[in-house]
Design an enzyme around this catalytic site. Sequence first.
Site, PDB file in Angstrom:
ATOM      1  N   HIS A   1      -0.713   6.073 -14.466  1.00 18.21           N
ATOM      2  CA  HIS A   1      -1.497   5.284 -13.511  1.00 18.21           C
ATOM      3  C   HIS A   1      -2.994   5.447 -13.780  1.00 18.21           C
ATOM      4  O   HIS A   1      -3.825   4.964 -12.999  1.00 18.21           O
ATOM      5  CB  HIS A   1      -1.216   5.725 -12.071  1.00 18.21           C
TER       6      HIS A   1
ATOM      7  N   LYS B   1       2.097   1.156  -7.655  1.00 20.93           N
ATOM      8  CA  LYS B   1       2.835   0.140  -6.891  1.00 20.93           C
ATOM      9  C   LYS B   1       2.555  -1.288  -7.366  1.00 20.93           C
ATOM     10  O   LYS B   1       2.465  -2.225  -6.584  1.00 20.93           O
ATOM     11  CB  LYS B   1       2.569   0.269  -5.380  1.00 20.93           C
TER      12      LYS B   1
ATOM     13  N   SER C   1       1.890  -2.538  -0.567  1.00 17.95           N
ATOM     14  CA  SER C   1       2.933  -1.698  -1.143  1.00 17.95           C
ATOM     15  C   SER C   1       2.475  -0.240  -1.227  1.00 17.95           C
ATOM     16  O   SER C   1       3.236   0.690  -0.923  1.00 17.95           O
ATOM     17  CB  SER C   1       3.308  -2.222  -2.536  1.00 17.95           C
TER      18      SER C   1
END
Length: 309
Positions: free
Chosen positions: A122, A61, A152
């Site tokens: 990620h 995010k 987020s």
Amino acid sequence: MSQEKELTFSEAIEKAQQSIVRFPLIPIRGIPLMSYIAQNFDSIWAFRPDPSDLLIATYPKAGTTWTQEIVDLLLHNGDAEACKRAPTPVRSPFLEICSPPPIPSGLDLLRKMDPPRVIKTHFPFQLVPPGFWENKCKTIYVARNAKDNMVSYFHFDCMNKTQPEPGPWEGYIHKFMQGELSWGSWYDHVKGWWAEREKRNILYLFYEDMKENPRREVERIMRYLDLSLPDDVISRIVELTSFKSMKENPMANYSCVPKPVFDQSISPFMRKGEVGDWTNHFTAEQSKVFDEDYEKQMKGTDIPFRTQI
């Protein structure tokens, strides 16, 4: 026998819905990862990219999908239709993602693609397969200020039915500070990639810079990719990758993922895309506690984060 291979990405997720659960986290080398990823880590670690492959890395995010769309448009000379050929996770596979069959894993999708490929991860730096550095792959890292990133991620964890239950906001702040969320500590993540940026020729971008002056940052990415596009194409890419345009783009807004997996009635995948939204979530006391912890965890680093622009 060939029927499952012919399923689209969305159809594969539809078919696997009954297997979708909030997967528990299992630590791999100290980093909490969803169980499916943890169980397949050896295969992911062994992945050998082509030297022409591009890696886009972020903490979750932090502007991942935005950067993927910018890169895809740059590589396709701003051709919006070409970039609607498939949803984002098919055009730019998520390296480590693994889900119940018949949903293809990131590795499955990558095996079917010819290089050069745009690959998302990620992972913190230390979990990235070493082949990326051995083959000197270009890498773009995007970092977002901790408070907005956490807000987020919290809303995403509420709507994403594969991540652990986020619990109440008050407790989520402490999970974030303690690095107990999927993909681990934000602090270690941004610091780890920052420390390697010059040695590995990593383009380290900031979400806040992208919001403040998207054209400048698109041009930075273009130069890093050794491309040269005319001004009108750059202007078109800036427009096509605005928050409003991407939120309305079914190939970029993750509407391809059905409601039992991503429940966008709880929170849209593309929620606000703003800098400073954290002020709508933190109480004064929470902000004070967070800031004190932040000073300790980021002591000695010179990463120029901004919580407002």
